[in-house]
Design a protein around this motif. Structure first.
Motif, PDB file in Angstrom:
ATOM      1  N   ARG A  28       0.672  -1.329   0.017  1.00 35.04           N
ATOM      2  CA  ARG A  28      -0.127  -0.104  -0.085  1.00 35.04           C
ATOM      3  C   ARG A  28       0.896   1.115  -0.109  1.00 35.04           C
ATOM      4  O   ARG A  28       1.794   1.513   0.749  1.00 35.04           O
ATOM      5  N   HIS A  29       0.411   2.141  -0.852  1.00 35.89           N
ATOM      6  CA  HIS A  29       1.376   3.363  -1.008  1.00 35.89           C
ATOM      7  C   HIS A  29       0.359   4.635  -1.087  1.00 35.89           C
ATOM      8  O   HIS A  29      -0.796   4.552  -1.771  1.00 35.89           O
ATOM      9  N   GLY A  30       0.661   5.686  -0.659  1.00 39.47           N
ATOM     10  CA  GLY A  30      -0.067   6.828  -0.627  1.00 39.47           C
ATOM     11  C   GLY A  30       0.038   7.540  -1.867  1.00 39.47           C
ATOM     12  O   GLY A  30       0.503   7.221  -2.697  1.00 39.47           O
ATOM     13  N   LEU A  31      -0.504   8.743  -2.032  1.00 43.78           N
ATOM     14  CA  LEU A  31      -0.590   9.480  -3.239  1.00 43.78           C
ATOM     15  C   LEU A  31       1.020   9.782  -3.624  1.00 43.78           C
ATOM     16  O   LEU A  31       1.484  10.459  -2.468  1.00 43.78           O
ATOM     17  N   ALA A  32       1.360   9.808  -4.648  1.00 40.19           N
ATOM     18  CA  ALA A  32       2.597  10.002  -4.695  1.00 40.19           C
ATOM     19  C   ALA A  32       2.816  10.395  -6.378  1.00 40.19           C
ATOM     20  O   ALA A  32       2.230   9.825  -7.299  1.00 40.19           O
TER      21      ALA A  32
ATOM     22  N   GLU B  66       6.796   8.713 -11.300  1.00 37.11           N
ATOM     23  CA  GLU B  66       7.397   9.033 -12.219  1.00 37.11           C
ATOM     24  C   GLU B  66       7.362  10.483 -13.229  1.00 37.11           C
ATOM     25  O   GLU B  66       6.216  10.666 -12.810  1.00 37.11           O
ATOM     26  N   LEU B  67       8.279  11.276 -13.365  1.00 42.25           N
ATOM     27  CA  LEU B  67       8.430  12.442 -13.885  1.00 42.25           C
ATOM     28  C   LEU B  67       9.316  12.518 -15.216  1.00 42.25           C
ATOM     29  O   LEU B  67      10.494  12.367 -14.859  1.00 42.25           O
ATOM     30  N   HIS B  68       8.946  12.878 -16.077  1.00 45.19           N
ATOM     31  CA  HIS B  68       9.787  12.865 -17.628  1.00 45.19           C
ATOM     32  C   HIS B  68       9.822  14.326 -17.899  1.00 45.19           C
ATOM     33  O   HIS B  68       8.400  14.760 -18.337  1.00 45.19           O
ATOM     34  N   LEU B  69      10.584  15.091 -18.471  1.00 50.31           N
ATOM     35  CA  LEU B  69      10.582  16.471 -19.156  1.00 50.31           C
ATOM     36  C   LEU B  69      11.218  16.170 -20.407  1.00 50.31           C
ATOM     37  O   LEU B  69      12.357  15.704 -20.482  1.00 50.31           O
ATOM     38  N   GLN B  70      10.637  16.748 -21.644  1.00 49.04           N
ATOM     39  CA  GLN B  70      11.232  16.605 -22.816  1.00 49.04           C
ATOM     40  C   GLN B  70      11.203  17.964 -23.613  1.00 49.04           C
ATOM     41  O   GLN B  70      10.419  18.790 -23.479  1.00 49.04           O
ATOM     42  N   PRO B  71      12.644  18.282 -24.303  1.00 52.47           N
ATOM     43  CA  PRO B  71      12.507  19.656 -24.586  1.00 52.47           C
ATOM     44  C   PRO B  71      11.709  19.835 -26.032  1.00 52.47           C
ATOM     45  O   PRO B  71      11.527  18.636 -26.865  1.00 52.47           O
ATOM     46  N   GLN B  72      11.303  20.846 -26.328  1.00 52.24           N
ATOM     47  CA  GLN B  72      10.701  21.144 -27.587  1.00 52.24           C
ATOM     48  C   GLN B  72      11.443  21.914 -28.590  1.00 52.24           C
ATOM     49  O   GLN B  72      12.654  22.313 -28.196  1.00 52.24           O
ATOM     50  N   GLN B  73      10.942  22.237 -29.794  1.00 52.40           N
ATOM     51  CA  GLN B  73      11.576  23.129 -30.720  1.00 52.40           C
ATOM     52  C   GLN B  73      11.979  24.464 -29.941  1.00 52.40           C
ATOM     53  O   GLN B  73      13.333  24.855 -30.392  1.00 52.40           O
ATOM     54  N   ASP B  74      11.439  25.098 -29.529  1.00 52.25           N
ATOM     55  CA  ASP B  74      11.903  26.295 -28.402  1.00 52.25           C
ATOM     56  C   ASP B  74      12.608  25.594 -27.534  1.00 52.25           C
ATOM     57  O   ASP B  74      12.011  25.062 -26.545  1.00 52.25           O
ATOM     58  N   PRO B  75      13.669  26.179 -27.446  1.00 52.28           N
ATOM     59  CA  PRO B  75      14.687  25.494 -26.237  1.00 52.28           C
ATOM     60  C   PRO B  75      14.235  25.991 -24.959  1.00 52.28           C
ATOM     61  O   PRO B  75      14.829  25.300 -23.937  1.00 52.28           O
ATOM     62  N   GLN B  76      13.337  26.965 -24.970  1.00 55.77           N
ATOM     63  CA  GLN B  76      12.842  27.266 -23.599  1.00 55.77           C
ATOM     64  C   GLN B  76      11.694  26.643 -22.987  1.00 55.77           C
ATOM     65  O   GLN B  76      11.370  26.712 -21.794  1.00 55.77           O
ATOM     66  N   LEU B  77      10.867  25.820 -23.929  1.00 53.27           N
ATOM     67  CA  LEU B  77       9.742  25.301 -23.821  1.00 53.27           C
ATOM     68  C   LEU B  77      10.006  23.704 -23.636  1.00 53.27           C
ATOM     69  O   LEU B  77      10.738  23.187 -24.282  1.00 53.27           O
ATOM     70  N   TRP B  78       9.668  23.377 -22.332  1.00 56.27           N
ATOM     71  CA  TRP B  78       9.536  21.999 -22.023  1.00 56.27           C
ATOM     72  C   TRP B  78       8.142  21.058 -21.870  1.00 56.27           C
ATOM     73  O   TRP B  78       7.325  21.626 -21.307  1.00 56.27           O
ATOM     74  N   HIS B  79       8.124  19.854 -22.245  1.00 54.32           N
ATOM     75  CA  HIS B  79       6.517  19.145 -22.087  1.00 54.32           C
ATOM     76  C   HIS B  79       7.045  18.401 -21.046  1.00 54.32           C
ATOM     77  O   HIS B  79       7.978  17.501 -20.810  1.00 54.32           O
ATOM     78  N   PHE B  80       6.055  17.913 -20.000  1.00 54.49           N
ATOM     79  CA  PHE B  80       6.256  17.162 -18.867  1.00 54.49           C
ATOM     80  C   PHE B  80       5.363  16.278 -19.053  1.00 54.49           C
ATOM     81  O   PHE B  80       4.144  16.425 -19.377  1.00 54.49           O
ATOM     82  N   VAL B  81       5.596  15.004 -18.539  1.00 56.52           N
ATOM     83  CA  VAL B  81       4.686  13.923 -18.442  1.00 56.52           C
ATOM     84  C   VAL B  81       5.078  13.327 -16.929  1.00 56.52           C
ATOM     85  O   VAL B  81       6.087  12.998 -16.594  1.00 56.52           O
ATOM     86  N   ALA B  82       3.782  13.226 -16.091  1.00 54.10           N
ATOM     87  CA  ALA B  82       4.064  12.916 -14.648  1.00 54.10           C
ATOM     88  C   ALA B  82       2.940  11.633 -14.547  1.00 54.10           C
ATOM     89  O   ALA B  82       1.890  11.822 -14.606  1.00 54.10           O
ATOM     90  N   THR B  83       3.566  10.659 -13.889  1.00 55.24           N
ATOM     91  CA  THR B  83       2.550   9.141 -13.647  1.00 55.24           C
ATOM     92  C   THR B  83       2.373   9.421 -11.911  1.00 55.24           C
ATOM     93  O   THR B  83       3.351   9.314 -11.212  1.00 55.24           O
ATOM     94  N   LEU B  84       1.041   9.533 -11.505  1.00 60.02           N
ATOM     95  CA  LEU B  84       0.608   9.708 -10.270  1.00 60.02           C
ATOM     96  C   LEU B  84      -0.044   8.361 -10.051  1.00 60.02           C
ATOM     97  O   LEU B  84      -0.782   7.872 -10.666  1.00 60.02           O
ATOM     98  N   THR B  85       0.198   7.994  -8.540  1.00 59.27           N
ATOM     99  CA  THR B  85      -0.182   6.844  -8.009  1.00 59.27           C
ATOM    100  C   THR B  85      -0.658   6.719  -6.635  1.00 59.27           C
ATOM    101  O   THR B  85      -0.327   7.678  -5.807  1.00 59.27           O
TER     102      THR B  85
END
Length: 233
Positions: free
Chosen positions: A112-116, A119-138
């Motif tokens: 059993r695990h609480g809210l956490a 995983e968290l991943h960030l990926q650069p986009q064409q604009d070097p200042q812009l980053w897209h993130f994907v978070a897995t919540l469980t």
């Protein structure tokens, strides 16, 4: 004794010798030609045999070209097969990882695990200042309860001398920007975009969970780990 004049050479006396020499040379040439014909006979169908040899050479060259092309096709097919097998192996590994992930949270023996943030991943986009993130919540403590709330990110950055924290409104370039909404029982992936200020050098990513009716939670990830391409070691 009376003086006699010298005898005059008969006119044309050297011609028989010349004719004889010509005959001797002709006979010698004929003898040599005959000997060459005797030891090196020329077949009667020499031209036909030459044509047959030329045709055989053409046929062999065509066969070599065909075999070379067949070998090239076989190599290409083998390379394609190897690539397909590698893709299938990667797909199977991904499916096994998914099964292990599901069993970890919804299996009968799962801890059993609480809210956490799993995983968290960030990926650069064409604009070097812009980053897209994907978070897995469980979570798998409240299995019959839907967990709802918002996710926000913050960054700890450095300019080479000092550290400072950039909160969600700064990363979204919007004052009072809401977080990314989530609502799930066991797990969910949420995603969005953040903008890094020019010259900022990220050191750490902070995932801030704002569950409804509960206190905020924060988890930190190193920028190097969060920004690493998926599948990287």
């Amino acid at each position: 004794m009376p003086h006699l004049p010298p005898l005059a050479r008969p006119q044309g006396a050297g011609q028989p010798r010349l004719a004889l020499a010509v005959l001797v040379l002709a006979a010698a040439w004929l003898g040599l030609w005959g000997a060459w014909r005797s030891f090196v006979p020329t077949p009667a169908n020499a031209r036909e045999r030459l044509q047959q040899q030329a045709q055989r050479i053409d046929a062999l060259e065509q066969r070599v070209a065909t075999l070379a092309r067949s070998d090239q096709i076989s190599r290409q097919a083998n390379a394609g097969l190897q690539a397909t097998l590698a893709d299938r192996d990667e797909e199977i590994a991904g499916l096994r990882a998914d099964v292990a992930f599901y069993e970890r949270f919804v299996g009968a023996t799962a801890q059993r695990h609480g809210l956490a943030v799993h995983e968290l991943h960030l990926q650069p986009q064409q604009d070097p200042q812009l980053w897209h993130f994907v978070a897995t919540l469980t979570q798998n403590i409240n299995r019959d309860t839907v967990n709802s709330g918002h996710l926000q990110l913050a960054l700890e950055v450095t300019d080479g001398r000092t550290m400072r924290r950039l909160d969600w409104p700064v990363l979204r370039q919007q004052a009072g920007a809401p977080g990314v909404a989530y609502s799930f029982k066991y797990f969910q992936q949420v995603e969005g975009d953040v903008v890094l200020p020019r010259g900022a050098r990220p050191v750490r990513v902070i995932a801030r969970l704002l569950p409804e009716g509960s206190v905020p939670l924060e988890q930190s990830f190193t920028w190097a780990a969060a920004a690493q391409p998926r599948g990287g070691g």
